[in-house]
Write an enzyme that holds these catalytic residues in place. Structure first.
Site, PDB file in Angstrom:
ATOM      1  N   THR A 207     -67.104 -35.167 -27.957  1.00 13.56           N
ATOM      2  CA  THR A 207     -67.847 -33.836 -27.643  1.00 13.56           C
ATOM      3  C   THR A 207     -68.300 -34.301 -25.911  1.00 13.56           C
ATOM      4  OG1 THR A 207     -68.607 -33.407 -29.878  1.00 13.56           O
ATOM      5  CG2 THR A 207     -70.043 -33.048 -28.022  1.00 13.56           C
ATOM      6  N   ARG A 235     -67.531 -24.542 -40.509  1.00  7.70           N
ATOM      7  CA  ARG A 235     -68.788 -25.647 -39.979  1.00  7.70           C
ATOM      8  C   ARG A 235     -69.282 -25.545 -38.498  1.00  7.70           C
ATOM      9  NH1 ARG A 235     -69.506 -30.159 -36.401  1.00  7.70           N
ATOM     10  NH2 ARG A 235     -70.674 -31.843 -37.618  1.00  7.70           N
ATOM     11  N   VAL A 236     -70.504 -25.494 -38.296  1.00  5.92           N
ATOM     12  CA  VAL A 236     -70.982 -25.666 -36.983  1.00  5.92           C
ATOM     13  C   VAL A 236     -72.035 -26.851 -36.773  1.00  5.92           C
ATOM     14  CG1 VAL A 236     -72.727 -24.520 -35.308  1.00  5.92           C
ATOM     15  CG2 VAL A 236     -71.029 -23.132 -36.609  1.00  5.92           C
ATOM     16  N   GLY A 237     -71.773 -27.591 -35.758  1.00  6.54           N
ATOM     17  CA  GLY A 237     -72.454 -29.173 -35.677  1.00  6.54           C
ATOM     18  C   GLY A 237     -73.764 -28.640 -34.817  1.00  6.54           C
ATOM     19  N   ASP A 238     -74.168 -30.042 -34.280  1.00  3.91           N
ATOM     20  CA  ASP A 238     -75.402 -29.610 -33.365  1.00  3.91           C
ATOM     21  C   ASP A 238     -75.092 -29.236 -31.991  1.00  3.91           C
ATOM     22  OD1 ASP A 238     -73.626 -32.066 -32.885  1.00  3.91           O
ATOM     23  OD2 ASP A 238     -75.267 -33.040 -31.932  1.00  3.91           O
TER      24      ASP A 238
HETATM   25  C1  SD4 Z   1     -70.299 -32.221 -34.201  1.00  2.00           C
HETATM   26  N1  SD4 Z   1     -71.428 -33.600 -32.612  1.00  2.00           N
HETATM   27  O1  SD4 Z   1     -69.580 -31.499 -34.080  1.00  2.00           O
HETATM   28  C2  SD4 Z   1     -70.061 -33.210 -32.611  1.00  2.00           C
HETATM   29  C3  SD4 Z   1     -69.336 -34.295 -32.864  1.00  2.00           C
HETATM   30  C4  SD4 Z   1     -69.039 -35.018 -31.759  1.00  2.00           C
HETATM   31  O2  SD4 Z   1     -68.119 -36.704 -30.703  1.00  2.00           O
HETATM   32  O3  SD4 Z   1     -69.900 -35.367 -30.877  1.00  2.00           O
HETATM   33  N2  SD4 Z   1     -68.109 -35.843 -31.590  1.00  2.00           N
HETATM   34  O4  SD4 Z   1     -71.091 -32.751 -34.981  1.00  2.00           O
END
Ligand code: SD4
Length: 348
Positions: A207, A235-238
Site C-alpha cells: 500500500t 471489503r474496504v480497509g483503512d
Molecule cells: C489495507 N492497509 O487494505 C491496507 C493494506 C496494506 O500493505 O497496507 N498493505 O488494509
C-alpha cells in the site's frame, strides 16, 4: 541488492535510545527517527517501494510545487509501476477482481476518497476529483466508477495481470485468508498464504502512503492501494478512510499507515497520531502511542500482524513506529534526492 539503508545514531540521541530500550525494544535498530528533522521540502512514503512514489513527487516539490500536486504525482507513479502493486496490476480480492481504495488530503482540511473502485488506473486522481468537484468526501464502488468515467477517466478492461492471475490461482487451492507479517523490510501483509509472492526473490506488494511538506510550509498526503489481497468482495480497509489511513493538518503535521487496515480503523490510527503531535509529542512518540493502542487490545493476536505509522511534522520532523520489525519508509529531499530508506522502531 540490499536496499535498506541504516540510520546512524547521533550522540545527542543516545539518551533517547536508552529510554527506548526501557520500553522493551530489544530489536530496535534505528531508535532515533524522532531526531530526523528535514530542511525544506520533503516527501515521505511507506515501504521501500516509496522510492517510486517519491520519485513522482520530488520533481514537483523541488521546484516549489504544492504538496497536494506532489502527493498526487506520487500516487500516480505508484499506480503505474507494477512492482508497487497498488494499481490495476495488483492482486485481486477472493473473487478475482482488483478493487482499489485511495484518498487524498490537503493540510487545510480538503479531502477526497474512493473505495471499492474497479477498472480505473488512477484512483488517487479520482479521489482528488471527488475532493474538488463534488460536495462529498468519499465515493464507493459503482458510483465511484461512474463518477470517474463521467470525469474523463478511462474504463480499463478489468483483466488481471499475469502475476495476479497466477497468485490468485495459487491462493484458490487453499482459499485461506490469513494476513501475515512483512518480511525483512518488505511491505506485504500476505506472505503466509502466498508462497509465490516473491518476484525474483523480492516481495512486490504494497500500500503506498505518502506525506509531503512543500516549500511554503503546506502539507498534504495520499494513500493508494489494492487493499489486502484475497479480501472479501466489497471489503474496504483503512487506506481511503480519512483519520485511519491518512490525516493531515497544516497546524500539526501529516501521518499515514500501512498494514492490516482493520486494526488501524479500530483506533482511528492517523488521527490519533496527529492529535498526539498536536499536544506536544514528537512524530515518533505519537506513532508509538498509536501502535500501543493497536497492540494492547490483544497482545497475542498482535504478534501475528503488522501495522506501521509514519508521520511528518509541519517543521519537517519525521518519525515512525510499527507493531513488527521491518516497517520501512522512504525519505526524499534535497539531502536524499534519490530517496533514502529507513526502518521504523517496533513494538515486538
Ligand atoms: C489495507 N492497509 O487494505 C491496507 C493494506 C496494506 O500493505 O497496507 N498493505 O488494509
Amino acid at each position: 541488492m540490499d536496499r535498506r539503508k541504516f540510520l546512524q545514531i547521533p550522540i545527542a540521541a543516545i539518551p533517547a535510545f536508552l529510554a527506548s530500550r526501557a520500553y522493551g525494544q530489544e530489536h530496535t535498530k534505528f531508535p532515533v527517527t524522532s531526531t530526523m528533522r528535514m530542511k525544506g521540502p520533503v516527501v515521505v512514503s511507506t515501504w521501500d517501494s516509496g522510492v517510486t512514489a517519491n520519485n513522482g513527487a520530488w520533481p514537483l516539490l523541488r521546484k516549489q510545487g504544492h504538496a497536494l500536486d506532489a502527493v498526487e504525482a506520487a500516487g500516480r507513479a505508484s499506480e503505474l509501476e507494477p512492482s508497487c502493486c497498488v494499481g490495476l496490476a495488483a492482486w485481486p480480492d477472493r473473487d478475482g477482481k482488483v478493487t482499489l481504495d485511495a484518498c487524498i488530503m490537503n493540510g487545510n482540511g480538503d479531502i477526497g476518497a474512493v473505495s471499492f473502485l474497479e477498472r480505473i488506473k488512477h484512483p488517487v486522481s479520482v479521489a482528488r476529483a471527488v475532493m474538488e468537484k463534488t460536495p462529498h468526501v468519499l465515493l464507493s464502488g459503482e458510483g465511484a466508477q461512474e463518477f470517474a468515467a463521467a470525469n474523463g477517466f478511462k474504463l480499463e478492461s478489468g483483466e488481471l495481470s499475469e502475476d495476479a492471475r497466477k497468485q490468485w490461482a495459487e491462493w484458490l487451492k487453499k482459499s485461506q485468508y490469513k494476513p501475515g507479517i512483512n518480511v525483512e523490510g518488505r511491505p506485504t501483509t500476505i506472505l503466509q498464504f502466498a508462497p509465490n509472492y516473491f518476484d525474483n526473490g523480492k516481495p512486490n506488494h504494497d500500500t503506498m502512503g505518502t506525506v509531503a511538506l512543500d516549500a511554503s510550509g503546506g502539507l498534504a498526503g495520499m494513500v493508494t492501494t489494492s487493499g489486502m489481497a484475497f479480501k472479501m468482495r466489497g471489503r474496504v480497509g483503512d487506506s481511503p478512510i480519512i483519520g485511519a489511513g491518512l490525516f493531515v493538518d497544516n497546524e500539526v503535521g501529516a501521518a499515514t499507515s500501512s498494514g492490516v487496515g482493520e486494526e488501524v480503523i479500530r483506533i482511528c490510527g492517523t488521527h490519533t497520531v496527529i492529535e498526539q503531535m498536536r499536544f506536544g509529542r514528537t512524530p515518533e512518540q505519537a506513532c508509538r502511542e498509536a501502535i500501543r493502542r493497536v497492540v494492547k487490545r490483544d497482545l497475542v493476536k498482535a504478534k501475528e500482524f503488522q501495522v506501521g505509522f509514519v508521520a511528518l511534522s509541519k517543521t519537517g520532523v519525521i518519525g515512525a513506529f510499527a507493531v513488527q520489525k521491518g516497517f520501512t519508509f522512504t525519505v526524499t529531499n534535497e539531502q536524499y534526492p534519490e530517496g533514502k530508506i529507513f526502518e521504523a522502531k517496533s513494538h515486538f
